[in-house]
Design an enzyme around this catalytic site. Structure first.
Site, PDB file in Angstrom:
ATOM      1  N   ASP A 253       0.861  -1.187   0.000  1.00 55.60           N
ATOM      2  CA  ASP A 253       0.000   0.000   0.000  1.00 55.60           C
ATOM      3  C   ASP A 253       0.900   1.241   0.000  1.00 55.60           C
ATOM      4  O   ASP A 253       1.816   1.349   0.821  1.00 55.60           O
ATOM      5  CB  ASP A 253      -0.913   0.009   1.224  1.00 55.60           C
ATOM      6  N   GLU A 296      -4.507   2.491  -4.372  1.00 55.84           N
ATOM      7  CA  GLU A 296      -3.061   2.329  -4.400  1.00 55.84           C
ATOM      8  C   GLU A 296      -2.626   1.018  -3.757  1.00 55.84           C
ATOM      9  O   GLU A 296      -1.505   0.884  -3.274  1.00 55.84           O
ATOM     10  CB  GLU A 296      -2.384   3.505  -3.680  1.00 55.84           C
TER      11      GLU A 296
END
Length: 416
Positions: A253, A296
C-alpha cells in the site's frame, strides 16, 4: 462507420492461410509425384520399342523428381512451379494423344492406355490443389474440351478403319467421365473452402474471446491483474497449498497517496500507480501474480516462496518503489507492506484481510517498512500524520482508478 470487411480471397488450397490440412496437401502432392515417377520409369522400361516414350520419359522423370524436391525443400515455390509444370504436362499429354491418333488410328488408340488417359484425369484433380477454385474449374473444363477436340482431330487426320467411329464414341464417353470427375472435385473443393473459412472464423472468434477474457481480468489503468483474477488465483492456490507448496502473499500500500492526488492531481497519481505496477512486475518471477485491488493497493501472489524468501521479496519491492515512481513523476512515494503465507482451504477474502492487517501494522510502525506474519507487533504508536492510517470512511465498491484511491475493506474494518 467502419468500412465493410473485404471478401475472403479465392486462394488455391495449397496456400490458404490457417488451413489445418496444409501439411496433408503437400503429402498428397508428394505421393502423386512418387507414383508418377514410378509409372514413368516403368513405362519407359516396358515399352522401350516406343520411340516417343523413349525420348520423352527421361525428361519427364527429371521434371517429376525436381518438382518433388521443390515440394520438400522449397515450399514457397511449390505453387508457382506447380502451375507451370501442370500446364506443360497438359500440353505434352494432349500433343502425345493427338500425334498417336493421327499417325496410327488403331495402334495409336491402344497406346493411350493407361498412361495418357490416367494422366489427364490426374491433372484435373491436381489443378484444384494449385489453382484457385474458379480457375481450377476453368482448367478442368479446358482439359475436357481439349481432350475431346484433339482426340477427334487426331482420329480425323489419321488412317480410318473399322474401329475409328467406335473410338470417337469412346473418346466422347471418356470426356464425359472426365467432366464428371472434374465436377465432383469441384464440389469437394468448394466444401473444403467453406470448411476452411469456418475454421478461420472460429479461430478468430476464439482469439477474440481469449482477448476479452484477458481484458476482464486486467486492471484498465495499470495492466495488472484485477481483483476478480486475484480471487480466482487465491482460490486455486488455496486448494494446492496443502500439498507442501508454500504460497506467499505480499500486500503493498502506498504511503500518503491521497496527498499525491490532492497536491499533484489525479493524472500524476495515475502515473504513479502505473509506475508501481511495472516495478512490481519487474521484480517478481514469471509465475507470480501482481494484482491491483483498487486505489493504491497491490497484492503479489508468489507460489513456491517460503517465509524467508517472501520477506526478501517484500524488501526488494519496498526498495524499488521510490525510484520507479521518481522516474515517472515528480513525487517521492514510499510503500508499506504486509507478508503472510496462504493457508490451505482459506477463502480469498480471509487471506486478503489477514495480509491487509499486516500492512496496517507496518503503517502503525512508521510506514515504509515490511511487517511479516509471526513477527511481534512493535507496538509503536501511530505516526503523527495518520492520513493513510485512519482516513475518511470508504465508499464500498470503489475499484480501478486513482480518483477513488481506496477500496472496500474485505473484512469490513476501518479504512487505511
Amino acid at each position: 462507420m467502419s468500412a465493410p470487411a473485404p471478401p475472403p480471397r479465392d486462394l488455391p488450397v495449397a496456400r490458404r492461410s490457417g488451413d489445418p490440412t496444409l501439411g496433408l496437401i503437400r503429402r498428397v502432392l508428394l505421393v502423386c509425384l512418387l507414383v508418377g515417377a514410378v509409372s514413368v520409369a516403368a513405362v519407359a522400361v516396358l515399352r522401350r520399342d516406343d520411340v516417343l516414350l523413349r525420348v520423352t520419359s527421361p525428361v519427364l522423370l527429371v521434371v517429376v523428381l525436381l518438382f518433388a524436391w521443390l515440394v520438400l525443400r522449397r515450399p514457397a515455390a511449390t505453387v508457382p512451379v506447380s502451375r507451370v509444370v501442370l500446364t506443360g504436362l497438359d500440353v505434352l499429354w494432349l500433343v502425345t494423344m493427338g500425334s498417336r491418333l493421327a499417325t496410327a488410328a488403331h495402334d495409336g488408340w491402344d497406346a493411350l492406355f493407361p498412361t495418357t488417359f490416367m494422366g489427364l484425369a490426374l491433372f484435373v484433380v491436381i489443378g484444384y490443389l494449385v489453382f484457385p477454385t474458379r480457375f481450377a474449374a476453368l482448367h478442368a473444363g479446358a482439359v475436357v474440351v481439349a481432350t475431346l477436340g484433339v482426340g477427334w482431330a487426331g482420329l480425323a487426320l489419321g488412317p480410318s478403319g473399322p474401329g475409328t467411329r467406335q473410338h470417337a464414341v469412346d473418346l466422347a464417353r471418356y470426356a464425359v467421365y472426365l467432366a464428371v470427375l472434374a465436377a465432383m472435385v469441384w464440389v469437394l473443393s468448394r466444401t473444403k473452402e467453406h470448411a476452411a473459412r469456418a475454421f478461420q472464423v472460429a479461430e478468430r472468434a476464439s482469439a477474440e474471446a481469449a482477448s476479452m477474457r484477458e481484458m476482464a481480468y486486467r486492471d484498465p489503468l495499470t495492466g495488472a491483474a484485477n481483483r476478480r483474477r486475484l480471487e480466482d488465483e487465491l482460490a486455486y492456490q488455496a486448494r494446492v497449498v496443502g500439498s507442501g507448496l508454500d504460497v506467499a502473499l505480499v500486500y503493498l500500500d502506498l504511503d500518503r497517496f491521497k496527498a499525491v492526488n490532492d497536491v499533484h492531481g489525479h493524472t500524476v497519481g495515475d502515473r504513479v500507480l502505473v509506475a508501481v505496477a511495472r516495478a512490481l512486475e519487474q521484480h517478481v518471477r514469471s509465475g507470480d501474480l501482481v494484482a491491483r485491488l483498487g486505489g493504491e493497493e497491490f497484492l503479489v501472489v508468489a507460489p513456491g516462496t517460503g517465509s524467508g524468501d517472501a520477506r526478501a521479496l517484500a524488501e526488494r519491492l519496498r526498495g524499488a518503489v521510490p525510484g520507479a515512481v521518481r522516474a515517472q513523476a515528480p513525487v517521492d512515494v514510499t510503500a508499506s507492506l504486509g507478508v503472510t503465507a496462504l493457508r490451505a482451504g482459506e477463502e480469498p477474502a480471509a487471506a486478503i484481510g489477514r495480509v491487509d492487517a499486516l500492512m496496517y501494522r507496518a503503517k502503525r510502525a512508521g510506514r515504509d517498512r515490511v511487517a511479516v506474519d509471526g513477527d511481534a507487533d512493535s507496538g509503536a504508536p501511530a505516526p503523527s500524520d495518520p492520513a493513510d492510517v485512519q482516513p475518511l470512511p470508504r465508499i464500498p465498491g470503489q475499484d480501478g482508478g486513482s480518483t477513488h484511491p481506496r477500496r472496500a475493506d474485505p473484512l469490513g474494518g476501518q479504512p487505511h
